[in-house]
Design a protein around this motif. Structure first.
Motif, PDB file in Angstrom:
ATOM      1  N   ASP A  23     -42.215 -24.936  49.652  1.00 19.61           N
ATOM      2  CA  ASP A  23     -42.286 -23.793  48.726  1.00 19.61           C
ATOM      3  C   ASP A  23     -42.111 -24.194  47.262  1.00 19.61           C
ATOM      4  O   ASP A  23     -42.654 -23.550  46.373  1.00 19.61           O
ATOM      5  CB  ASP A  23     -41.211 -22.750  49.076  1.00 19.61           C
ATOM      6  N   TYR A  24     -41.302 -25.224  47.018  1.00 23.51           N
ATOM      7  CA  TYR A  24     -41.019 -25.607  45.626  1.00 23.51           C
ATOM      8  C   TYR A  24     -41.754 -26.882  45.233  1.00 23.51           C
ATOM      9  O   TYR A  24     -41.526 -27.424  44.157  1.00 23.51           O
ATOM     10  CB  TYR A  24     -39.508 -25.751  45.402  1.00 23.51           C
ATOM     11  N   GLN A 182     -32.885 -19.279  48.685  1.00 25.90           N
ATOM     12  CA  GLN A 182     -33.765 -18.798  47.604  1.00 25.90           C
ATOM     13  C   GLN A 182     -32.967 -18.122  46.491  1.00 25.90           C
ATOM     14  O   GLN A 182     -33.256 -18.315  45.314  1.00 25.90           O
ATOM     15  CB  GLN A 182     -34.795 -17.827  48.170  1.00 25.90           C
ATOM     16  N   GLY A 189     -32.858 -22.004  38.694  1.00 20.56           N
ATOM     17  CA  GLY A 189     -34.025 -21.931  37.815  1.00 20.56           C
ATOM     18  C   GLY A 189     -33.724 -21.227  36.509  1.00 20.56           C
ATOM     19  O   GLY A 189     -34.294 -21.542  35.469  1.00 20.56           O
TER      20      GLY A 189
END
Ligand code: AMP
Length: 191
Positions: A23-24, A182, A189
Motif C-alpha cells: 500500500d505504501y 493505517q 505522514g
C-alpha cells in the motif's frame, strides 16, 4: 517512510508488513525471508544458516548486520523501507542506529505487535500446518519464543525511548490491526 515491525513470532507482523509494503510502496525487508531464500538457492550463506534456522537459534550478528547493511544500500530502499525480523537483539539495534545515522536517516515509526505466548504458540502451530516451515515444530517454537523474550523483547524499551513506538493490538483480527496501522501511519505522514 522508514518503518520497523517488532513483536513475537505469530503476531502477524509479516502479514501486516507485506500489506504496508504494497500500500505504501516500500520494499519489505525480512531477514527470515532472506535467509530462507539463501537456503532454497543453496548459496554459501544458505548452507551456513540452514542448521541455525532449523534449531530456532539466532544467526550470528556479524552475518545478519552485513546482510541488512547491503540490503539497505540497494536502490529500492533509498525512498524508504519496512524492516521485519531485524533487529533481534540490542547489538543489532545499536548497529541499525549507527547505520541509519551514517546515511542521515532515522526510523519514522516502530510498529509493535504485542501478543501473549499462548496465542503466539497456537498461531505458529497452525501456520506450521499451512506453510510446512521446518522451524514451526513445538520444540523449536518454544525455543524461538524463549529467545524472543530473552533477546528481542528488551529492545522494545530501546525503541520506546525514541517516542516512536506504536503499540498495536496484535491479538485482534488482521483487518482491525491493519486499520490501527493505517491510523498510526497517517499520523506519521502528518508529523
Ligand atoms: P523469522 O522468519 O523472522 O521468524 O526468522 C526465521 C529465523 O531466521 C530465526 O529463527 C533465526 O534463526 C533467523 N533470523 C531471522 N532474522 C534474524 C536476525 N535479525 N538475527 C538473527 N537471526 C535471524
Amino acid at each position: 517512510m522508514n518503518l520497523l515491525v517488532l513483536g513475537p513470532q505469530g503476531a502477524g507482523k509479516g502479514t501486516q508488513a507485506k500489506r504496508i509494503a504494497a500500500d505504501y510502496n516500500l520494499p519489505h525487508i525480512s531477514t527470515g525471508d532472506m535467509f530462507r531464500a539463501a537456503i532454497a538457492a543453496g548459496t554459501e550463506l544458505g548452507k551456513r544458516v540452514a542448521p541455525i534456522l532449523a534449531s530456532g537459534e539466532l544467526v550470528p550478528d556479524q552475518l545478519t548486520v552485513a546482510l541488512i547493511q547491503d540490503r539497505l544500500g540497494d536502490p529500492d530502499a533509498v525512498g524508504g523501507f519496512i524492516l521485519d525480523g531485524f533487529p533481534r537483539n540490542e547489538a543489532q539495534a545499536d548497529a541499525l542506529d549507527e547505520m541509519l545515522a551514517r546515511i542521515g536517516r532515522g526510523l519514522d515509526a516502530i510498529l509493535f505487535f504485542d501478543l501473549p505466548d499462548d496465542v503466539a504458540t497456537e498461531r505458529m502451530l497452525s501456520r506450521a500446518v499451512a506453510e510446512g516451515r521446518a522451524d514451526d515444530t513445538p520444540d523449536v517454537i518454544e525455543r524461538r519464543l524463549a529467545i524472543y523474550h530473552a533477546e528481542t523483547e528488551p529492545i522494545v524499551e530501546h525503541y520506546r525511548a525514541t517516542g516512536k513506538l506504536v503499540p498495536l493490538h496484535a491479538e485482534l483480527d488482521v483487518d482491525t490491526v491493519y486499520s490501527e496501522v493505517q491510523d498510526a501511519l497517517g499520523m506519521v505522514g502528518n508529523r
